[in-house]
Design a protein around this motif. Structure first.
Motif, PDB file in Angstrom:
ATOM      1  N   CYS A   2       0.836  -1.192   0.000  1.00 12.76           N
ATOM      2  CA  CYS A   2       0.000   0.000   0.000  1.00 12.76           C
ATOM      3  C   CYS A   2       0.880   1.255   0.000  1.00 12.76           C
ATOM      4  O   CYS A   2       1.597   1.525   0.943  1.00 12.76           O
ATOM      5  CB  CYS A   2      -0.885  -0.025   1.240  1.00 12.76           C
ATOM      6  N   GLU A   3       0.874   2.032  -1.099  1.00 10.85           N
ATOM      7  CA  GLU A   3       1.754   3.203  -1.198  1.00 10.85           C
ATOM      8  C   GLU A   3       1.064   4.469  -0.722  1.00 10.85           C
ATOM      9  O   GLU A   3       1.687   5.407  -0.281  1.00 10.85           O
ATOM     10  CB  GLU A   3       2.194   3.409  -2.658  1.00 10.85           C
ATOM     11  N   SER A   8      -6.359   1.946   3.070  1.00  9.67           N
ATOM     12  CA  SER A   8      -6.353   1.054   4.225  1.00  9.67           C
ATOM     13  C   SER A   8      -5.026   0.318   4.340  1.00  9.67           C
ATOM     14  O   SER A   8      -4.410  -0.009   3.330  1.00  9.67           O
ATOM     15  CB  SER A   8      -7.452   0.020   4.063  1.00  9.67           C
ATOM     16  N   VAL A   9      -4.634   0.063   5.567  1.00 10.78           N
ATOM     17  CA  VAL A   9      -3.414  -0.719   5.812  1.00 10.78           C
ATOM     18  C   VAL A   9      -3.810  -1.965   6.590  1.00 10.78           C
ATOM     19  O   VAL A   9      -4.406  -1.885   7.658  1.00 10.78           O
ATOM     20  CB  VAL A   9      -2.384   0.100   6.623  1.00 10.78           C
ATOM     21  N   THR A  10      -3.481  -3.136   6.041  1.00  9.36           N
ATOM     22  CA  THR A  10      -3.839  -4.409   6.677  1.00  9.36           C
ATOM     23  C   THR A  10      -2.563  -5.144   7.084  1.00  9.36           C
ATOM     24  O   THR A  10      -1.695  -5.400   6.250  1.00  9.36           O
ATOM     25  CB  THR A  10      -4.665  -5.282   5.707  1.00  9.36           C
ATOM     26  N   ILE A  11      -2.486  -5.448   8.379  1.00 12.80           N
ATOM     27  CA  ILE A  11      -1.269  -6.071   8.925  1.00 12.80           C
ATOM     28  C   ILE A  11      -1.608  -7.439   9.510  1.00 12.80           C
ATOM     29  O   ILE A  11      -2.557  -7.585  10.281  1.00 12.80           O
ATOM     30  CB  ILE A  11      -0.670  -5.201  10.067  1.00 12.80           C
ATOM     31  N   LEU A  12      -0.765  -8.420   9.160  1.00 13.40           N
ATOM     32  CA  LEU A  12      -0.842  -9.725   9.830  1.00 13.40           C
ATOM     33  C   LEU A  12       0.187  -9.705  10.956  1.00 13.40           C
ATOM     34  O   LEU A  12       1.347  -9.338  10.729  1.00 13.40           O
ATOM     35  CB  LEU A  12      -0.500 -10.850   8.839  1.00 13.40           C
ATOM     36  N   THR A  78      -4.135  -9.557   0.313  1.00 17.12           N
ATOM     37  CA  THR A  78      -4.624  -8.255   0.800  1.00 17.12           C
ATOM     38  C   THR A  78      -3.666  -7.631   1.809  1.00 17.12           C
ATOM     39  O   THR A  78      -3.755  -6.442   2.114  1.00 17.12           O
ATOM     40  CB  THR A  78      -5.996  -8.451   1.518  1.00 17.12           C
ATOM     41  N   LEU A  79      -2.750  -8.444   2.347  1.00 19.34           N
ATOM     42  CA  LEU A  79      -1.865  -7.949   3.417  1.00 19.34           C
ATOM     43  C   LEU A  79      -0.872  -6.915   2.891  1.00 19.34           C
ATOM     44  O   LEU A  79      -0.334  -7.056   1.788  1.00 19.34           O
ATOM     45  CB  LEU A  79      -1.092  -9.126   4.045  1.00 19.34           C
ATOM     46  N   ASP A  80      -0.625  -5.898   3.721  1.00 19.29           N
ATOM     47  CA  ASP A  80       0.366  -4.884   3.368  1.00 19.29           C
ATOM     48  C   ASP A  80       1.709  -5.159   4.023  1.00 19.29           C
ATOM     49  O   ASP A  80       2.744  -4.716   3.538  1.00 19.29           O
ATOM     50  CB  ASP A  80      -0.129  -3.499   3.805  1.00 19.29           C
ATOM     51  N   ALA A  81       1.700  -5.855   5.168  1.00 25.40           N
ATOM     52  CA  ALA A  81       2.962  -6.184   5.853  1.00 25.40           C
ATOM     53  C   ALA A  81       2.693  -7.278   6.877  1.00 25.40           C
ATOM     54  O   ALA A  81       1.542  -7.531   7.246  1.00 25.40           O
ATOM     55  CB  ALA A  81       3.526  -4.947   6.559  1.00 25.40           C
ATOM     56  N   ILE A  82       3.779  -7.916   7.318  1.00 27.69           N
ATOM     57  CA  ILE A  82       3.663  -8.912   8.391  1.00 27.69           C
ATOM     58  C   ILE A  82       4.527  -8.445   9.564  1.00 27.69           C
ATOM     59  O   ILE A  82       5.724  -8.180   9.400  1.00 27.69           O
ATOM     60  CB  ILE A  82       4.133 -10.314   7.936  1.00 27.69           C
ATOM     61  N   THR A 106       8.464 -12.853   1.864  1.00 25.40           N
ATOM     62  CA  THR A 106       9.187 -12.990   0.590  1.00 25.40           C
ATOM     63  C   THR A 106       8.224 -13.437  -0.504  1.00 25.40           C
ATOM     64  O   THR A 106       8.208 -12.872  -1.608  1.00 25.40           O
ATOM     65  CB  THR A 106      10.325 -14.039   0.734  1.00 25.40           C
ATOM     66  N   ALA A 107       7.418 -14.423  -0.174  1.00 28.79           N
ATOM     67  CA  ALA A 107       6.487 -14.953  -1.176  1.00 28.79           C
ATOM     68  C   ALA A 107       5.479 -13.892  -1.624  1.00 28.79           C
ATOM     69  O   ALA A 107       5.130 -13.805  -2.795  1.00 28.79           O
ATOM     70  CB  ALA A 107       5.761 -16.164  -0.607  1.00 28.79           C
ATOM     71  N   LEU A 108       5.017 -13.080  -0.671  1.00 30.02           N
ATOM     72  CA  LEU A 108       3.999 -12.075  -0.990  1.00 30.02           C
ATOM     73  C   LEU A 108       4.595 -10.747  -1.460  1.00 30.02           C
ATOM     74  O   LEU A 108       3.853  -9.832  -1.840  1.00 30.02           O
ATOM     75  CB  LEU A 108       3.114 -11.819   0.244  1.00 30.02           C
ATOM     76  N   GLU A 109       5.933 -10.647  -1.348  1.00 26.45           N
ATOM     77  CA  GLU A 109       6.649  -9.409  -1.706  1.00 26.45           C
ATOM     78  C   GLU A 109       6.113  -8.204  -0.942  1.00 26.45           C
ATOM     79  O   GLU A 109       5.774  -7.165  -1.503  1.00 26.45           O
ATOM     80  CB  GLU A 109       6.583  -9.166  -3.220  1.00 26.45           C
ATOM     81  N   ILE A 110       5.995  -8.400   0.369  1.00 28.79           N
ATOM     82  CA  ILE A 110       5.573  -7.307   1.256  1.00 28.79           C
ATOM     83  C   ILE A 110       6.609  -7.170   2.375  1.00 28.79           C
ATOM     84  O   ILE A 110       7.353  -8.123   2.651  1.00 28.79           O
ATOM     85  CB  ILE A 110       4.160  -7.538   1.863  1.00 28.79           C
TER      86      ILE A 110
END
Ligand code: KG4
Length: 345
Positions: A2-3, A8-12, A78-82, A106-110
């Motif tokens: 999300c730039e 919205s920012v979604t965090i796991l 949908t995740l922006d970061a972990i 790495t897999a999600l490139e986030i």
């Protein structure tokens, strides 16, 4: 990723510092899910066995993350970061959460965001149940962080500016509960059992030693020893002493631990002239400690913040919340990051 900051920012969030495997999803500070898998395997040993904990984390982490995403009603894309707990905690346990995060990010490139477990406990107070949830501490505030491994008074100037102004010089408050409970033959962790039995006991039945420590620091080892000696001496007179007086013993222990905690907290509030006061960590589930906070709010006009039970023990919601704040600051972690077992805030 999300730039746009208005989006919205979604965090796991991932928590694996001790014996709970947890994953949670937070969107713009609002909780969407918080899944916790405990580990029954330690009960037979009377404490957490590190090697067994890390193995159980390995088994639990994928189903727990899957369930957290499912309950949140989102797909992983949908995740922006972990956000993950980097430490402090058990190294083997932390490694599972850290390695899993590296793989998924790495897999999600986030980006991935490291979180200090202790700071996360404090920031649990900012998790919103929904859009209308606005009761959060105002900066600066004081936070009493009490768990099985820590007893600290933290001056929180901002979400990323915390100073430990007092801490235990030996045992933590939760440790005192657990070790004394063990002497009484209660299960592990003993804190919740002491809380339950104390409800039917007389807090003034036994006088236990209170520590004399400078400043805002704590000590619980003397209290633990005086509890042990009280029981040792009484058992010589009456072998059924514990059974007969269990409730009074629990009530007296709980009363003294809370007196010690609140004495120093009151001193800090008075000296620093900060009446925004929060409590966090596993021991904040204690009913008498919660009551003491309510009484102080009434008597000394404190604005108090007591976490919902779900956020008192280890949980990933608080990790995701801390991760959300760090995400807004673009405070990301590199791939070569390693967990740490010990740390100060
Ligand atoms: O924060 P936490 O879940 O994790 C660790 O520090 O690892 O705290 C666990 C501690 C244990 O010592 C447990 O006995 C204590 O919190 N605890 C309680 C209660 N519920 C949990 N102590 C007293 N009364 C309770 N109701």
């Amino acid at each position: 990723m999300c730039e746009n900051s208005t989006m919205s920012v979604t965090i796991l969030g991932i928590e694996s510092s001790c014996d709970d495997t947890s994953a949670a999803v937070i969107r713009d500070g609002i909780i969407l899910s918080n899944v916790i898998a405990g580990q029954k395997v330690h009960e037979a040993y009377g404490g957490v066995v590190p090697e067994l904990a890390s193995r159980a984390h390995q088994q639990n982490i994928i189903p727990v993350v899957h369930e957290a995403l499912k309950q949140a009603g989102i797909g992983k894309e949908t995740l922006d970061a972990i956000a993950f707990t980097r430490g402090p905690g058990l190294l083997g346990s932390l490694l599972v959460g850290t390695s899993f995060t590296k793989g998924l990010a790495t897999a999600l490139e986030i980006p991935m965001v490291e979180v200090n477990h202790l700071q996360a406990h404090v920031l649990a107070h900012f998790i919103k149940a929904d859009e209308s949830d606005t009761k959060h501490p105002a900066f600066p505030f004081l936070c009493l962080l009490v768990s099985g491994g820590n007893s600290q008074i933290i001056l929180v100037r901002n979400w990323n500016d915390m100073e430990v102004i007092g801490q235990t010089i030996d045992d933590a408050a939760g440790e005192a509960f657990d070790k004394c409970a063990k002497v009484l033959g209660l299960g592990y962790p003993g804190g919740p059992m002491v809380d339950r039995l104390a409800k039917e006991g007389d807090p003034m039945a036994f006088r236990l030693s209170k520590p004399v420590v400078a400043g805002y620091d704590y000590s619980f080892s003397g209290l633990k020893t005086s509890f042990l000696y009280l029981i040792r001496d009484a058992l010589k007179e009456d072998p059924d002493f514990i059974e007969k007086r269990k409730n009074d013993l629990c009530a007296s222990l709980q009363y003294t631990v809370i007196e010690v905690l609140m004495d120093k907290l009151r001193k800090a509030v008075k000296d620093l002239k900060i009446r925004e006061v929060a409590v966090a960590g596993g021991v904040s589930a204690n009913s008498a400690l919660r009551k003491a906070f309510e009484e102080h709010a009434e008597k000394y006009r404190w604005n108090i913040y007591i976490p919902p039970f779900a956020y008192t023990t280890d949980n990933a919601a608080m990790v995701a919340m801390n991760g959300y704040f760090k995400y807004l600051d673009k405070d990301f972690s590199s791939m070569d990051i390693a967990p740490f077992s010990r740390v100060v805030i």
